[in-house]
Motif scaffolding. Structure first.
Motif, PDB file in Angstrom:
ATOM      1  N   GLY A 176      11.815  -6.850   7.259  1.00  0.00           N
ATOM      2  CA  GLY A 176      11.945  -7.531   8.539  1.00  0.00           C
ATOM      3  C   GLY A 176      13.395  -7.619   8.972  1.00  0.00           C
ATOM      4  N   THR A 177      13.615  -7.717  10.283  1.00  0.00           N
ATOM      5  CA  THR A 177      14.972  -7.788  10.827  1.00  0.00           C
ATOM      6  C   THR A 177      15.179  -9.089  11.605  1.00  0.00           C
ATOM      7  N   GLU A 178      16.441  -9.420  11.786  1.00  0.00           N
ATOM      8  CA  GLU A 178      16.798 -10.635  12.511  1.00  0.00           C
ATOM      9  C   GLU A 178      16.362 -10.592  13.977  1.00  0.00           C
ATOM     10  N   ASP A 179      16.224  -9.408  14.536  1.00  0.00           N
ATOM     11  CA  ASP A 179      15.818  -9.313  15.951  1.00  0.00           C
ATOM     12  C   ASP A 179      14.299  -9.267  16.125  1.00  0.00           C
ATOM     13  N   GLY A 180      13.539  -9.636  15.081  1.00  0.00           N
ATOM     14  CA  GLY A 180      12.096  -9.776  15.212  1.00  0.00           C
ATOM     15  C   GLY A 180      11.312  -8.490  15.104  1.00  0.00           C
ATOM     16  N   LYS A 181      11.748  -7.598  14.232  1.00  0.00           N
ATOM     17  CA  LYS A 181      11.001  -6.359  13.997  1.00  0.00           C
ATOM     18  C   LYS A 181      10.624  -6.275  12.534  1.00  0.00           C
ATOM     19  N   LEU A 182       9.470  -5.685  12.283  1.00  0.00           N
ATOM     20  CA  LEU A 182       9.058  -5.307  10.939  1.00  0.00           C
ATOM     21  C   LEU A 182       9.009  -3.791  10.911  1.00  0.00           C
ATOM     22  N   LEU A 183       9.680  -3.187   9.941  1.00  0.00           N
ATOM     23  CA  LEU A 183       9.679  -1.734   9.807  1.00  0.00           C
ATOM     24  C   LEU A 183       8.958  -1.359   8.527  1.00  0.00           C
ATOM     25  N   LEU A 184       8.130  -0.334   8.612  1.00  0.00           N
ATOM     26  CA  LEU A 184       7.341   0.139   7.489  1.00  0.00           C
ATOM     27  C   LEU A 184       7.786   1.559   7.150  1.00  0.00           C
ATOM     28  N   PHE A 185       8.299   1.734   5.939  1.00  0.00           N
ATOM     29  CA  PHE A 185       8.754   3.030   5.456  1.00  0.00           C
ATOM     30  C   PHE A 185       7.798   3.525   4.383  1.00  0.00           C
ATOM     31  N   LYS A 186       7.573   4.825   4.327  1.00  0.00           N
ATOM     32  CA  LYS A 186       6.844   5.397   3.204  1.00  0.00           C
ATOM     33  C   LYS A 186       7.753   5.286   1.979  1.00  0.00           C
ATOM     34  N   ALA A 187       7.202   4.850   0.849  1.00  0.00           N
ATOM     35  CA  ALA A 187       7.987   4.735  -0.389  1.00  0.00           C
ATOM     36  C   ALA A 187       8.197   6.141  -0.943  1.00  0.00           C
ATOM     37  N   SER A 188       9.187   6.828  -0.385  1.00  0.00           N
ATOM     38  CA  SER A 188       9.402   8.249  -0.653  1.00  0.00           C
ATOM     39  C   SER A 188      10.894   8.541  -0.728  1.00  0.00           C
ATOM     40  N   ARG A 189      11.249   9.549  -1.511  1.00  0.00           N
ATOM     41  CA  ARG A 189      12.659   9.924  -1.595  1.00  0.00           C
ATOM     42  C   ARG A 189      13.095  10.826  -0.437  1.00  0.00           C
ATOM     43  N   THR A 190      12.147  11.286   0.398  1.00  0.00           N
ATOM     44  CA  THR A 190      12.511  12.233   1.456  1.00  0.00           C
ATOM     45  C   THR A 190      12.291  11.701   2.875  1.00  0.00           C
ATOM     46  N   GLU A 191      11.521  10.649   3.057  1.00  0.00           N
ATOM     47  CA  GLU A 191      11.179  10.178   4.409  1.00  0.00           C
ATOM     48  C   GLU A 191      12.014   8.967   4.780  1.00  0.00           C
TER      49      GLU A 191
ATOM     50  N   ASP B 250       0.811  -1.224   0.000  1.00  0.00           N
ATOM     51  CA  ASP B 250       0.000   0.000   0.000  1.00  0.00           C
ATOM     52  C   ASP B 250       0.845   1.274   0.000  1.00  0.00           C
ATOM     53  N   GLY B 251       1.807   1.371  -0.908  1.00  0.00           N
ATOM     54  CA  GLY B 251       2.631   2.572  -1.015  1.00  0.00           C
ATOM     55  C   GLY B 251       3.703   2.694   0.052  1.00  0.00           C
ATOM     56  N   HIS B 252       3.935   1.620   0.783  1.00  0.00           N
ATOM     57  CA  HIS B 252       4.960   1.588   1.817  1.00  0.00           C
ATOM     58  C   HIS B 252       5.907   0.422   1.570  1.00  0.00           C
ATOM     59  N   VAL B 253       7.085   0.500   2.151  1.00  0.00           N
ATOM     60  CA  VAL B 253       8.089  -0.543   2.027  1.00  0.00           C
ATOM     61  C   VAL B 253       8.209  -1.239   3.381  1.00  0.00           C
ATOM     62  N   LEU B 254       7.971  -2.549   3.395  1.00  0.00           N
ATOM     63  CA  LEU B 254       8.033  -3.355   4.613  1.00  0.00           C
ATOM     64  C   LEU B 254       9.298  -4.208   4.570  1.00  0.00           C
TER      65      LEU B 254
ATOM     66  N   PRO C 102      11.165   5.126   9.698  1.00  0.00           N
ATOM     67  CA  PRO C 102       9.994   4.261   9.569  1.00  0.00           C
ATOM     68  C   PRO C 102       8.746   4.965  10.091  1.00  0.00           C
ATOM     69  N   VAL C 103       7.632   4.767   9.400  1.00  0.00           N
ATOM     70  CA  VAL C 103       6.367   5.337   9.866  1.00  0.00           C
ATOM     71  C   VAL C 103       5.745   4.436  10.931  1.00  0.00           C
ATOM     72  N   ARG C 104       6.154   3.162  10.929  1.00  0.00           N
ATOM     73  CA  ARG C 104       5.681   2.213  11.941  1.00  0.00           C
ATOM     74  C   ARG C 104       6.734   1.154  12.172  1.00  0.00           C
ATOM     75  N   GLU C 105       6.756   0.652  13.385  1.00  0.00           N
ATOM     76  CA  GLU C 105       7.628  -0.469  13.720  1.00  0.00           C
ATOM     77  C   GLU C 105       6.798  -1.485  14.494  1.00  0.00           C
TER      78      GLU C 105
END
Length: 124
Positions: free
Chosen positions: A65-80, A59-63, A83-86
């Protein structure tokens, strides 16, 4: 020609080209956003943990995952670059592969298990 290529080392996953940008994570845990046309870095974000899976467009975001059990959600943007959510998923799995979303479920893979997590509560 004035175009400077940006070199990302240690990438062991697929890059995600979208909206004229390329998102790639290196195994050390750095997410890179690169301009597809110029090859110039737009931003980087250190996730402070190793990355084994590829970024996924949601949905327009980049998801990612990390080895320590986190999912990070970034806005698919050249300036942001933050992460908008973790999401903390370490109760389910360390994330060793690209997350999959199917039929309102998130599917995570660690070294030994495939885990399916319901994304939306049942409506009654």
């Amino acid at each position: 020609d004035g175009i400077r290529d940006y070199k990302v080392t240690g990438v062991q996953t697929c890059a995600l080209p979208i909206y004229g940008l390329v998102f790639a994570a290196d195994h050390r845990g750095t997410m890179h956003c690169i301009d597809l046309a110029t090859g110039k870095r737009q931003w980087i974000h250190d996730m402070m943990c190793m990355i084994w899976g590829s970024p996924l467009l949601v949905d327009g975001h980049v998801l990612i995952g990390t080895e320590d059990g986190k999912l990070l959600l970034f806005k698919a943007s050249r300036t942001e670059s933050k992460p908008v959510r973790e999401y903390d998923v370490k109760d389910y799995a360390a994330v060793y592969a690209t997350p999959v979303i199917a039929n309102d479920h998130l599917i995570l893979v660690d070294r030994a298990n495939l885990t399916k997590v319901k994304l939306k509560p049942d409506r009654k």
